[in-house]
Design an enzyme around this catalytic site. Structure first.
Site, mmCIF file in Angstrom:
data_model
loop_
_atom_site.group_PDB
_atom_site.id
_atom_site.type_symbol
_atom_site.label_atom_id
_atom_site.label_comp_id
_atom_site.label_asym_id
_atom_site.label_seq_id
_atom_site.Cartn_x
_atom_site.Cartn_y
_atom_site.Cartn_z
ATOM 1 N N HIS A 56 0.804 -1.236 0.000
ATOM 2 C CA HIS A 56 0.000 0.000 0.000
ATOM 3 C C HIS A 56 0.834 1.282 0.000
ATOM 4 O O HIS A 56 0.514 2.241 0.702
ATOM 5 C CB HIS A 56 -0.944 -0.003 1.195
ATOM 6 C CG HIS A 56 -2.099 -0.953 1.072
ATOM 7 N ND1 HIS A 56 -2.643 -1.329 -0.134
ATOM 8 C CD2 HIS A 56 -2.822 -1.613 2.032
ATOM 9 C CE1 HIS A 56 -3.644 -2.165 0.082
ATOM 10 N NE2 HIS A 56 -3.772 -2.361 1.376
ATOM 11 N N HIS A 97 -9.691 2.702 0.652
ATOM 12 C CA HIS A 97 -9.664 1.508 1.498
ATOM 13 C C HIS A 97 -10.725 1.565 2.599
ATOM 14 O O HIS A 97 -10.475 1.164 3.734
ATOM 15 C CB HIS A 97 -8.269 1.342 2.109
ATOM 16 C CG HIS A 97 -7.897 -0.070 2.432
ATOM 17 N ND1 HIS A 97 -8.463 -0.759 3.474
ATOM 18 C CD2 HIS A 97 -7.008 -0.913 1.866
ATOM 19 C CE1 HIS A 97 -7.923 -1.972 3.545
ATOM 20 N NE2 HIS A 97 -7.042 -2.095 2.565
ATOM 21 N N GLU A 109 -12.002 -2.616 -2.885
ATOM 22 C CA GLU A 109 -10.882 -1.809 -3.369
ATOM 23 C C GLU A 109 -10.819 -1.886 -4.896
ATOM 24 O O GLU A 109 -10.199 -2.782 -5.458
ATOM 25 C CB GLU A 109 -9.584 -2.292 -2.731
ATOM 26 C CG GLU A 109 -9.600 -2.280 -1.206
ATOM 27 C CD GLU A 109 -8.493 -3.113 -0.609
ATOM 28 O OE1 GLU A 109 -7.300 -2.855 -0.910
ATOM 29 O OE2 GLU A 109 -8.795 -4.046 0.174
#
Length: 352
Positions: A105, A179, A313
């Site tokens: 991420h 997210h 996502e």
């Protein structure tokens, strides 16, 4: 339609502001200039009760110490990059290995943990925020100076539209997503195992033990990964399919849309009557059912436990830089990264 803002903390010498967007129907979306974090989305159930349908903290400081990416924008690249390294035009780039030995991420200080500049948007039929962040060459190991804009717009159709736009001066990787963890029961009254998920996808990506795609696409038919006619999250939690077990008894998988262009995801909770319809121009959605959420902390007064939220996502395929057959997430200087995902909330009455 209105926007209100309030000071909620300080980070890295800068003020942390929470903005609350409201439409004429009473729906509100609250978000921070830190990480573009969506802290609350308040929408009605079938009885007209307005409640929060995303996971978030009451205190800003908890986002610094406890947050498993609640509500934020992640990047430069969402998901995992194997070995925390990649090659572009013969040159190897080493990234932060914040999930050793892999990169997750965007790294130790990804887009989720920086202060973004915010500009209010106030129109008759929509209100919102345009966030801006400058990511310098070499940040977390990525090449290129990257300018990123993320826009949140709330309209009177109870839609939240998120738009991402990026421009680089050097070839780099970009794959952004939001997210948020959704829980349509309202105020975390129940977990999400009875939520029903439906989307047009006939393949999913096989994950290795490190939860990174192996490159193999598996047919979803006759598996717990077939959501074309709707499926309860519980079916994946209870499944003995090796991929569900690998992910911690649930889902943490990229589901590949069957069509190009606009794709639709529907998440619904029968008891509250709430439905979330997501439309996106992205090729896949990573469905994560918070299989690893359990921990010694609380979320708005509710003890953290597994299956308390569902992440949808929308993004490019994870670790695409290491899989030549996946759609590319390389951004060239002459191009613009652009993506839109829309979240529409509505409530069904009994009998619908």
């Amino acid at each position: 339609m209105k926007i209100i803002d309030k000071l909620v903390g300080n980070y890295d010498g800068q003020s942390v502001i929470e903005y609350t967007l409201s439409n004429d129907s009473g729906m509100t979306v609250s978000c921070l200039n830190y990480g573009c974090v969506i802290t609350k989305i308040i929408v009605p159930d079938r009885q007209g009760n307005f409640e929060n349908v995303v996971l978030g903290f009451e205190e800003f400081e908890d986002y610094l110490d406890l947050s498993p990416y609640f509500g934020c924008v992640v990047g430069r690249v969402a998901g995992r990059i194997k070995g925390a390294r990649f090659e572009l035009d013969g040159k190897e780039y080493l990234l932060a290995d914040n999930e050793h030995p892999n990169h997750l991420h965007g790294g130790k200080k990804g887009f989720n943990s920086v202060i973004w500049k915010a500009e209010k948007i106030e129109e008759d039929e929509e209100v919102g925020l345009k966030f801006y962040y400058y990511s310098p060459n070499g940040e977390e190991g990525y090449p290129g100076n990257l300018n990123i804009f993320v826009t949140y717009l709330l309209n009177n159709k109870n839609e939240l539209v998120i738009t991402y736009e990026g421009k680089t001066d050097q070839k780099t990787l970009v794959n952004l997503t939001n997210h948020s963890y959704f829980n349509l029961s309202g105020n975390l009254k129940r977990d999400c195992t009875e939520h029903i998920l439906q989307l047009e996808s006939d393949r999913f990506l096989e994950l290795g033990k490190d939860l990174i795609p192996t490159g193999k696409m598996i047919a979803a038919k006759n598996t717990p990964f077939d959501f074309q006619h709707g499926r309860r999250i519980l079916s994946g939690v209870n499944s003995v399919h090796p991929q569900n077990v690998l992910a911690g008894n649930g889902y943490d998988h990229p589901l590949i849309f069957t069509g190009n262009g606009e794709n639709t995801i529907v998440l619904s909770d029968e008891e509250s009557g709430r439905t979330l319809m997501v439309t996106t121009d992205q090729p896949c959605v990573v469905v994560y059912t918070s299989n690893q959420l359990e921990g010694p902390f609380s979320i708005s007064g509710v003890r953290a436990r597994n299956y308390l939220g569902v992440c949808l996502e929308t993004q490019g395929l994870p670790d695409a830089i290491h899989q030549p057959e996946f759609p590319s997430v390389i951004l060239n200087p002459e191009d613009v990264y652009y993506s839109t995902t829309k979240y529409r909330f509505f409530a069904n009455t009994l009998g619908d």
